[in-house]
Design a protein around this motif. Structure first.
Motif, short mmCIF file in Angstrom:
data_model
loop_
_atom_site.label_atom_id
_atom_site.label_comp_id
_atom_site.label_asym_id
_atom_site.label_seq_id
_atom_site.Cartn_x
_atom_site.Cartn_y
_atom_site.Cartn_z
N ASN A 65 0.83 -1.21 0.00
CA ASN A 65 0.00 0.00 0.00
C ASN A 65 0.86 1.26 0.00
OD1 ASN A 65 -2.28 -1.60 0.08
ND2 ASN A 65 -2.61 -1.34 2.27
N PHE A 66 1.93 1.25 0.77
CA PHE A 66 2.82 2.40 0.87
C PHE A 66 3.50 2.67 -0.47
CE2 PHE A 66 6.69 4.67 1.85
CZ PHE A 66 6.37 5.48 2.92
N VAL A 67 4.04 1.62 -1.05
CA VAL A 67 4.83 1.76 -2.29
C VAL A 67 3.95 2.16 -3.47
CG1 VAL A 67 6.16 0.39 -3.96
CG2 VAL A 67 6.66 0.22 -1.53
N THR A 68 2.71 1.70 -3.49
CA THR A 68 1.84 2.02 -4.63
C THR A 68 1.12 3.35 -4.48
OG1 THR A 68 0.07 0.69 -3.64
CG2 THR A 68 1.51 -0.40 -5.25
N ALA A 69 1.29 4.04 -3.37
CA ALA A 69 0.67 5.36 -3.19
C ALA A 69 1.31 6.36 -4.14
CB ALA A 69 0.81 5.82 -1.74
N LEU A 76 8.41 8.08 1.81
CA LEU A 76 9.58 7.29 2.21
C LEU A 76 10.65 8.19 2.81
CD1 LEU A 76 10.91 4.51 2.36
CD2 LEU A 76 11.82 4.91 0.08
N LYS A 77 10.88 9.34 2.20
CA LYS A 77 11.87 10.28 2.75
C LYS A 77 11.44 10.76 4.13
CE LYS A 77 13.59 11.88 -1.70
NZ LYS A 77 13.63 12.99 -2.65
N TRP A 96 -1.78 2.97 6.05
CA TRP A 96 -1.26 1.88 5.22
C TRP A 96 -1.46 0.51 5.84
CZ3 TRP A 96 2.10 6.30 5.66
CH2 TRP A 96 2.04 7.14 4.54
N THR A 97 -1.71 0.45 7.14
CA THR A 97 -1.96 -0.84 7.79
C THR A 97 -3.45 -1.16 7.86
OG1 THR A 97 -1.96 0.21 9.97
CG2 THR A 97 0.12 -0.77 9.22
N PRO A 124 10.45 0.33 -5.50
CA PRO A 124 10.38 -0.47 -6.73
C PRO A 124 9.68 0.32 -7.82
CG PRO A 124 9.44 -1.66 -4.84
CD PRO A 124 9.75 -0.29 -4.39
N GLN A 125 9.98 -0.03 -9.05
CA GLN A 125 9.35 0.64 -10.18
C GLN A 125 7.88 0.30 -10.20
OE1 GLN A 125 10.98 2.80 -12.09
NE2 GLN A 125 12.79 2.40 -10.84
#
Length: 135
Positions: A65-69, A76-77, A96-97, A124-125
């Motif tokens: 969920n975090f990465v696809t936001a 992330l920073k 995200w949880t 990730p891309q």
């Protein structure tokens, strides 16, 4: 002590205490080094395993969920800039949880998610799976 023609012959009392001592020693060794456990301790261990499995599952979903936001790079920073004790609050507050159908907070899920995310050098891309490596 009694002796017969073949040597020492223990009394019934000595035999009884030998059996009691051997039984006690077996029990002590079994519970300390033999891996024996009580049913109460086994239940506690099972509950811990279930809790950890839930946390790992939710943490994996959280990372996805975090990465696809849309603002994942900025998040992330921000996450990496926070101190370790603030990261789980950031993850929880970000939602995200949250998983549909689960109203309760899953213990340790936000911590595990934050730990996995902080270890990422880069996101990730998009379009690919969020590969998380344990270091």
């Amino acid at each position: 002590m009694q002796y017969d023609e073949d040597g020492y012959r223990p009394t019934k009392s000595v035999w009884a205490w030998s059996v009691v001592g051997a039984s006690a020693l077996t029990v002590v060794l079994g519970f300390t080094w033999g891996g024996w456990t009580t049913s109460g301790r086994a239940a506690v261990m099972a509950d811990i395993a279930v809790r950890n499995a839930k946390a790992d599952l939710v943490a994996g979903i959280c990372v996805h969920n975090f990465v696809t936001a849309s603002d994942a790079q900025e998040n992330l920073k921000t996450l990496q800039a926070k101190s370790s004790w603030q990261r789980d609050d950031f993850i929880t507050d970000g939602g995200w949880t949250n998983i549909a159908g689960i109203d309760d907070t899953i213990t340790n899920a936000a911590d595990a998610c934050a730990d996995q995310l902080v270890k990422m050098k880069e996101l990730p891309q998009s379009g690919g799976d969020a590969a998380v490596t344990d270091s």
